[in-house]
Scaffold this active site. Sequence first.
Site, PDB file in Angstrom:
ATOM      1  N   GLU A   1      41.230   2.527  45.985  1.00 60.22           N
ATOM      2  CA  GLU A   1      41.699   3.858  45.548  1.00 60.22           C
ATOM      3  C   GLU A   1      40.992   4.956  46.359  1.00 60.22           C
ATOM      4  OE1 GLU A   1      43.925   4.844  42.863  1.00 60.22           O
ATOM      5  OE2 GLU A   1      44.555   2.809  42.414  1.00 60.22           O
TER       6      GLU A   1
ATOM      7  N   CYS B   1      45.427  -9.157  42.034  1.00 61.23           N
ATOM      8  CA  CYS B   1      45.402  -7.726  41.739  1.00 61.23           C
ATOM      9  C   CYS B   1      46.263  -7.088  42.811  1.00 61.23           C
ATOM     10  CB  CYS B   1      43.978  -7.187  41.812  1.00 61.23           C
ATOM     11  SG  CYS B   1      43.897  -5.384  41.698  1.00 61.23           S
TER      12      CYS B   1
ATOM     13  N   CYS C   1      50.907  -4.760  37.904  1.00 63.05           N
ATOM     14  CA  CYS C   1      49.464  -4.704  37.693  1.00 63.05           C
ATOM     15  C   CYS C   1      49.075  -6.003  36.997  1.00 63.05           C
ATOM     16  CB  CYS C   1      49.164  -3.493  36.809  1.00 63.05           C
ATOM     17  SG  CYS C   1      47.452  -3.395  36.266  1.00 63.05           S
ATOM     18  N   ASN C   2      48.183  -6.750  37.616  1.00 63.06           N
ATOM     19  CA  ASN C   2      47.776  -8.023  37.012  1.00 63.06           C
ATOM     20  C   ASN C   2      47.039  -7.811  35.699  1.00 63.06           C
ATOM     21  OD1 ASN C   2      47.915 -10.578  39.159  1.00 63.06           O
ATOM     22  ND2 ASN C   2      47.986  -8.579  40.114  1.00 63.06           N
TER      23      ASN C   2
ATOM     24  N   HIS D   1      46.185  -4.323  44.100  1.00 67.64           N
ATOM     25  CA  HIS D   1      45.460  -3.503  45.083  1.00 67.64           C
ATOM     26  C   HIS D   1      44.996  -4.344  46.275  1.00 67.64           C
ATOM     27  CE1 HIS D   1      45.216  -0.566  41.839  1.00 67.64           C
ATOM     28  NE2 HIS D   1      44.630   0.300  42.644  1.00 67.64           N
TER      29      HIS D   1
ATOM     30  N   ASP E   1      51.913   0.734  37.575  1.00 68.79           N
ATOM     31  CA  ASP E   1      50.576   0.178  37.831  1.00 68.79           C
ATOM     32  C   ASP E   1      49.569   1.218  37.332  1.00 68.79           C
ATOM     33  OD1 ASP E   1      48.456  -1.430  38.926  1.00 68.79           O
ATOM     34  OD2 ASP E   1      48.374  -0.120  40.657  1.00 68.79           O
ATOM     35  N   SER E   2      48.300   0.806  37.328  1.00 69.63           N
ATOM     36  CA  SER E   2      47.242   1.736  36.952  1.00 69.63           C
ATOM     37  C   SER E   2      47.054   2.816  38.019  1.00 69.63           C
ATOM     38  CB  SER E   2      45.928   0.978  36.812  1.00 69.63           C
ATOM     39  OG  SER E   2      45.576   0.422  38.064  1.00 69.63           O
TER      40      SER E   2
HETATM   41  N1  DGL Z   1      46.519  -3.188  40.501  1.00 69.99           N
HETATM   42  C1  DGL Z   1      45.880  -3.509  39.247  1.00 69.99           C
HETATM   43  C2  DGL Z   1      45.927  -5.016  39.031  1.00 69.99           C
HETATM   44  O1  DGL Z   1      46.778  -5.652  39.622  1.00 69.99           O
HETATM   45  C3  DGL Z   1      44.524  -2.900  39.234  1.00 69.99           C
HETATM   46  C4  DGL Z   1      43.978  -2.846  37.906  1.00 69.99           C
HETATM   47  C5  DGL Z   1      42.940  -1.798  37.712  1.00 69.99           C
HETATM   48  O2  DGL Z   1      43.294  -0.631  37.667  1.00 69.99           O
HETATM   49  O3  DGL Z   1      41.783  -2.184  37.544  1.00 69.99           O
HETATM   50  O4  DGL Z   1      45.159  -5.601  38.284  1.00 69.99           O
END
Ligand code: DGL
Length: 260
Positions: A148, A180, A69-70, A182, A6-7
């Site tokens: 975050e 997402c 991560c979406n 998160h 993920d990011s």
């Molecule tokens: N968890 C990521 C997602 O599902 C977050 C993406 C991001 O870093 O903006 O999109």
Amino acid sequence: MIGIFDSGIGGMTVARAVEQCLPDYSLVYYGDIAHTPYGPKSPATITNYSIKNTEFLLEKGAEIIIIACNSASSVATRTLREQFNVPIIEVISPAASKAIDCSKNGRIGIIGTKATVKSNIYTEKITTVRPDYKVYSQPCPLLVPLVEENWLNRRETKMILRRYLHPLKEKQIDTLVLGCTHYPLLKKLIQARIGKRVTLIDSSIETANFIKTFLKKNPETVNKNGDKQVSHTYYVSDRTETACKVADRIFSRPMELIQA
Ligand code: DGL
């Protein structure tokens, strides 16, 4: 070994669900905290990061990759599938299918990052199966930084959520996709704001269920640990104090995040 990226820390909601669903499998996680958030970035940049993340996980022994991560799933899945010779699992399809199954009035809301909403991928996946369904998407760019930052129950977070969810409430959706990884960390606040009659679809849970079924059908893809000890290893590209705190909270145990 299952590889997950993920990011940042959001994909840990997927990793947690995978740990629970598939306790006999080892997993290796990579959170690209140094480059978070991905959502506001261009598809080309998100794809480049996704390639690097996949290479890292393959070096660590991953035999299958979950794009937890979406944003990356929306824009980088095809490239990763073309470049790498292992199964690449994305988080959009399982959540979209579940939303189709759950909706009774055919009005589905999607919340996600700018990259995810701009890609229109949820709408395409849902309306391909159900052209009669209406899909309403709302980009929520401020939510990833709030998560975050561990601002999970702040007044400011509630105010921002109210702003983002209001248009979807007006559309009388009966199903809302947390598009997402998160957002499961804000689930309670989101449910309270959107109303308890709306079903929330958590892409992390749907993806873990999907991968469980996938591995049942394709057991040769990933080596089960057998007698060897199962390992869960979590790497990050920037080991920040806040990330460590949020990780402990996600897993309800002290987490060791290794600086990669
Ligand atoms: N968890 C990521 C997602 O599902 C977050 C993406 C991001 O870093 O903006 O999109």
